[in-house]
Design a protein around this motif. Structure first.
Motif, short mmCIF file in Angstrom:
data_model
loop_
_atom_site.label_atom_id
_atom_site.label_comp_id
_atom_site.label_asym_id
_atom_site.label_seq_id
_atom_site.Cartn_x
_atom_site.Cartn_y
_atom_site.Cartn_z
N ASP A 197 5.59 -20.32 -7.60
CA ASP A 197 6.17 -20.50 -6.27
C ASP A 197 7.33 -19.53 -6.02
O ASP A 197 7.58 -19.15 -4.88
N HIS A 198 8.00 -19.11 -7.08
CA HIS A 198 9.08 -18.13 -6.91
C HIS A 198 8.48 -16.79 -6.48
O HIS A 198 9.00 -16.10 -5.61
N TRP A 199 7.38 -16.45 -7.12
CA TRP A 199 6.69 -15.21 -6.79
C TRP A 199 6.14 -15.25 -5.36
O TRP A 199 6.31 -14.33 -4.58
N ILE A 200 5.53 -16.40 -5.02
CA ILE A 200 5.01 -16.59 -3.67
C ILE A 200 6.13 -16.46 -2.64
O ILE A 200 5.96 -15.83 -1.60
N GLY A 201 7.27 -17.03 -2.95
CA GLY A 201 8.40 -16.96 -2.04
C GLY A 201 8.79 -15.51 -1.76
O GLY A 201 9.14 -15.17 -0.63
N LEU A 202 8.69 -14.70 -2.79
CA LEU A 202 9.03 -13.29 -2.62
C LEU A 202 7.96 -12.56 -1.79
O LEU A 202 8.28 -11.80 -0.88
N VAL A 203 6.71 -12.84 -2.09
CA VAL A 203 5.61 -12.24 -1.31
C VAL A 203 5.78 -12.61 0.16
O VAL A 203 5.66 -11.77 1.06
N TYR A 204 6.10 -13.86 0.39
CA TYR A 204 6.27 -14.34 1.76
C TYR A 204 7.43 -13.63 2.46
O TYR A 204 7.28 -13.13 3.58
N ALA A 205 8.54 -13.58 1.79
CA ALA A 205 9.73 -12.97 2.41
C ALA A 205 9.49 -11.48 2.68
O ALA A 205 9.86 -10.97 3.75
N ILE A 206 8.88 -10.80 1.73
CA ILE A 206 8.60 -9.38 1.94
C ILE A 206 7.65 -9.19 3.12
O ILE A 206 7.91 -8.39 4.03
N THR A 207 6.57 -9.95 3.11
CA THR A 207 5.59 -9.81 4.18
C THR A 207 6.21 -10.13 5.53
O THR A 207 6.04 -9.39 6.51
N HIS A 208 6.93 -11.24 5.57
CA HIS A 208 7.52 -11.66 6.83
C HIS A 208 8.49 -10.60 7.36
O HIS A 208 8.47 -10.24 8.53
N THR A 209 9.32 -10.13 6.49
CA THR A 209 10.33 -9.15 6.91
C THR A 209 9.67 -7.85 7.36
O THR A 209 10.02 -7.29 8.41
N LEU A 210 8.70 -7.37 6.58
CA LEU A 210 8.02 -6.14 6.97
C LEU A 210 7.26 -6.31 8.28
O LEU A 210 7.26 -5.43 9.14
N ALA A 211 6.63 -7.47 8.44
CA ALA A 211 5.90 -7.73 9.69
C ALA A 211 6.86 -7.75 10.87
O ALA A 211 6.57 -7.20 11.94
N ASP A 212 8.02 -8.37 10.66
CA ASP A 212 9.02 -8.40 11.73
C ASP A 212 9.51 -7.00 12.06
O ASP A 212 9.78 -6.68 13.22
N ILE A 213 9.65 -6.17 11.04
CA ILE A 213 10.10 -4.79 11.28
C ILE A 213 9.06 -4.03 12.12
O ILE A 213 9.42 -3.37 13.10
N GLU A 214 7.80 -4.17 11.75
CA GLU A 214 6.73 -3.55 12.54
C GLU A 214 6.80 -3.98 14.00
O GLU A 214 6.73 -3.18 14.92
N GLU A 215 6.91 -5.29 14.15
CA GLU A 215 6.96 -5.90 15.47
C GLU A 215 8.12 -5.34 16.29
O GLU A 215 7.98 -4.97 17.46
N LEU A 216 9.24 -5.23 15.62
CA LEU A 216 10.45 -4.75 16.28
C LEU A 216 10.29 -3.29 16.69
O LEU A 216 10.70 -2.88 17.79
N LYS A 217 9.66 -2.52 15.85
CA LYS A 217 9.46 -1.11 16.16
C LYS A 217 8.60 -0.95 17.41
O LYS A 217 8.86 -0.09 18.25
N ARG A 218 7.57 -1.77 17.51
CA ARG A 218 6.73 -1.72 18.70
C ARG A 218 7.54 -2.03 19.95
O ARG A 218 7.42 -1.34 20.96
N LYS A 219 8.34 -3.07 19.84
CA LYS A 219 9.16 -3.44 21.00
C LYS A 219 10.10 -2.31 21.38
O LYS A 219 10.32 -2.02 22.55
#
Length: 665
Positions: A206-228
């Motif tokens: 679950d610690h590893w999953i938490g990291l995968v989640y945070a990385i994915t979420h943050t990178l996805a948000d960055i992509e999203e923000l760039k589009r905006k």
RNA sequence: GGGCCCGUAGCUCAGCCAGGAUAGAGCGCCGGCCUCCGGAGCCGGAGGUCCCGGGUUCAAAUCCCGGCGGGCCCGCCA
């Protein structure tokens, strides 16, 4: 059926004895009392503030006035009834109070015999009306490790289940696996896109999953923000542009911190996400999962959730918490359960269309006084319409929760269901209950209980799962165990290493649980780890220490060849000093405290009781009224039996909170 | 803006639903004690507009009304 010894003690507690006498006299004088009114008499019994007034009392002025009865006669008749009780030494009138002095010798006999006979069962008074009860608790989103808030949920939920079971109810515990939400889709998106498999060796899943989640979420948000940002630039909206740019800077900083935690993992996910449109991909994945369109992806989706659950189970089991049934939210959508709800809603008189989507108008239900009373609402309370289905046909969380509620009732044939869920979900929980009633599940709607609790704060911490900023429960437990280990080192330096570690583990985990249920659930609390591990007061270590101390007295007695002979006890020793008396009275009252805590679902009452009992016991211990050095045999037996009884109660009460007592520390 | 929850000693909290005796614990603070079955101990003390203002009542921390402060919620999120 023979009367349970604890039941006999329960019926001899001051609360029951006084209430019985008062009720009897009122009836005698022609007053008709409802069950509810009888119950309420018991509630106003109070401990006397000063010993010279008696031990317990009840203010009677209100009854005399309310029922217009002769006050002098009232006292006289009630006193006459009271002195017939073996545990009552004296009944007296003090001002408007009817007070009793406990006959400590008789009380001691009653309690010691029950404790001796029942041992672990002492105090667990069975209810007259056993129910089948489901307790759903913890139910954390499987996208990151458990944190302190989940620990409050789990500690409360588990304590609740234990209290209810001890009270004679048939209880099942359940965990709702929230795998249909966007959060899990975000995690699964990163996991699948990057082609990830298992966590590296030695990393908790679950610690590893938490990291995968945070990385994915943050990178996805960055992509999203760039589009905006691109869009804003084209539209020449520079104010908003600058503001978003600032947000982007922050996200980039978050990303770089995440990268440091596992550069390889970070790069892998970053490469996989490069040039994609994460928001669209995530939505697509949600659909794939809901409709099971791609078996391979569905399997991976499940796999990632399963990994996280493995971690949850590990942490919970360290705390001694075992949840019986694990229910997948997706299962509700995949079977016909959710669509059935939608169908029922369509045909329901409460059906409506809100903002173009199928919804339920729950407002008319508030005209029903039973509904208002049971759900604790006023007539002018406004319930927003509940949308059940998105325009694209996919289902919503609350809709699935309605289906799940029915499932919980049906599968266990439950009379009541407790949902241990954060207070912030109040409206959603209310809507579920109302929707159940609207759809014809009235019994279920009325007997679904939202056991709400407020947030836990850690001093000076702000958490965010999306950004991977949190202190895991595992780390917190480790800290607690480390502190406990230091204490054990000081107190028992000669124990073998293994034993020390075992004790530290027991003490550290107990400290966390105890503290989390010590404050009433509706109060927001700050978790202070040093207070939780204060070995001197108000903590699990303190109670465990007291238990170990009692244990040690008994074993020392055995070593010296002093056998506890229950038939040679001189009970008159009970009233020879205040501390002994006080211990006997507290032991007497334990079954009452237990029943109340269980019936009102308030584990904090057990905590308060334990703190006080341990205080009194330690005070007695340090007063020098030694059992082992007592020369009079009858008195010595009394003291040993007292130690035995208190030790048993400490262990029994701790057990209700999911804490195992230990004999050494 | 509306709704719900919380507000008690410097701090952390009991007590409020079910009104009743001089409002209780712990931490911290101050002062004393320590040859005793497990001493990081024990005993004592100071410390309170029970958020404020009205009302009900013989009696209000507790019930009612009106404020104030803090938290949360009011999504085709979960």
């Amino acid at each position: 059926m023979p009367k349970q010894p604890s039941r006999k003690v329960y019926e001899s507690t001051p609360q029951r004895v006084l209430a019985r006498a008062v009720a009897a006299v009122l009836v005698q004088q022609g007053v008709e009392l409802s069950q509810q009114e009888r119950r309420q008499i018991e509630y106003i019994v109070a401990e006397s503030p000063r010993p010279e007034l008696g031990d317990y009392g009840i203010p009677l002025a209100r009854y005399a006035k309310r029922y217009r009865i002769d006050i002098d006669k009232f006292f006289e008749n009630a006193s006459a009834l009271l002195i017939r009780e073996p545990v009552v030494a004296e009944a007296k009138r003090v001002g408007g109070y009817l007070n009793i002095v406990i006959n400590a010798a008789n009380a001691a006999k009653l309690v010691f015999e029950a404790a001796h006979l029942e041992g672990f069962g002492y105090g667990r008074v069975k209810t007259d009306r056993p129910e089948r009860i489901v307790v759903e608790h913890t139910s954390a989103n499987p996208v990151h490790p458990l944190h302190i808030g989940h620990a409050r949920n789990a500690s409360l939920g588990d304590a609740l289940a234990r209290l209810l079971r001890a009270r004679g109810h048939i209880v099942q515990t359940r965990f709702y696996i929230n795998d249909m939400g966007r959060q899990v889709a975000v995690l699964a998106y990163g996991y699948i896109a990057a082609g990830l498999d298992n966590p590296p060796d030695g990393v908790k899943p679950d610690h590893w999953i938490g990291l995968v989640y945070a990385i994915t979420h943050t990178l996805a948000d960055i992509e999203e923000l760039k589009r905006k940002l691109d869009k804003l630039k084209k539209e020449e909206k520079y104010d908003e542009y600058r503001q978003l740019l600032h947000e982007l800077d922050e996200l980039v900083a978050v990303a770089s911190r995440l990268r440091e935690r596992d550069p390889e993992l970070f790069e892998r996910i970053a490469n996989a996400l490069k040039g994609s449109d994460p928001a669209a991909e995530i939505s697509k994945l949600m659909q794939i999962y809901e409709y099971r369109r791609d078996p391979k992806k569905v399997e991976l989706f499940r796999r990632v959730v399963e990994l996280c659950l493995q971690g949850f189970r590990e942490t919970l089991s360290r705390l001694g918490i075992d949840i019986e049934k694990w229910d997948w939210e997706s299962e509700l959508a995949w079977t016909s359960m959710v669509s059935k709800i939608i169908e029922q809603a369509r045909r329901s008189p409460y059906a409506t269309v809100y903002k173009g989507a199928l919804a339920l108008n729950l407002q008319p239900l508030l005209r029903d006084p039973v509904v208002r009373e049971r759900l604790g609402l006023s007539e002018d309370y406004e319930v927003p319409p509940l949308i059940l289905q998105r325009s694209d046909g996919t289902t919503l969380y609350t809709t699935r929760d309605i289906a799940y509620s029915i499932k919980k009732f049906r599968e266990f044939n439950a009379d009541r269901v407790f949902n241990v869920i954060a207070a912030e979900q109040r409206l959603e929980q209310l809507q579920v209950r109302l929707a159940l009633i609207a759809l014809g599940y009235r019994r279920e709607g009325l007997n679904l209980v939202h056991y709400a609790y407020e947030m836990v704060n850690l001093p000076g911490q702000k958490m965010s799962g999306r950004r991977g900023r949190y202190i895991t429960l595992d780390e917190l437990i480790d800290q607690a165990v480390a502190i406990a280990r230091q204490e054990v080192e000081k107190r028992s330096p000669d124990l073998p290493e293994e034993e020390k570690q075992r004790i530290a583990e027991a003490v550290g985990t107990a400290a966390v649980r105890y503290t989390l249920v010590s404050v009433s659930a509706l109060k927001p609390m700050t978790f202070n780890i040093n207070e939780a591990l204060n070995f001197d007061r108000n903590s699990a270590p303190y109670i465990l220490y007291t238990h170990a101390r009692a244990s040690s007295i008994l074993s020392k007695a055995r070593e010296r060849g002093i056998q506890l002979d229950w038939s040679s006890i001189d009970y008159s020793a009970a009233s020879e000093n205040q501390l002994r008396r006080s211990l006997v009275i507290q032991a007497l009252v334990y079954p009452y405290v237990f029943a109340k805590a269980a019936d009102e679902q308030r584990p904090e009452l057990i905590v308060a009781y334990l703190n006080r009992l341990a205080d009194t016991f330690n005070k007695w211990y340090t007063s020098g009224d030694s059992a082992i050095n007592e020369s009079d045999r009858g008195k010595q037996m009394f003291k040993l039996a007292l130690v035995y009884t208190i030790k048993q109660i400490l262990a029994n009460a701790l057990d209700l909170l999911g804490i195992k007592a230990i004999d050494r520390m």
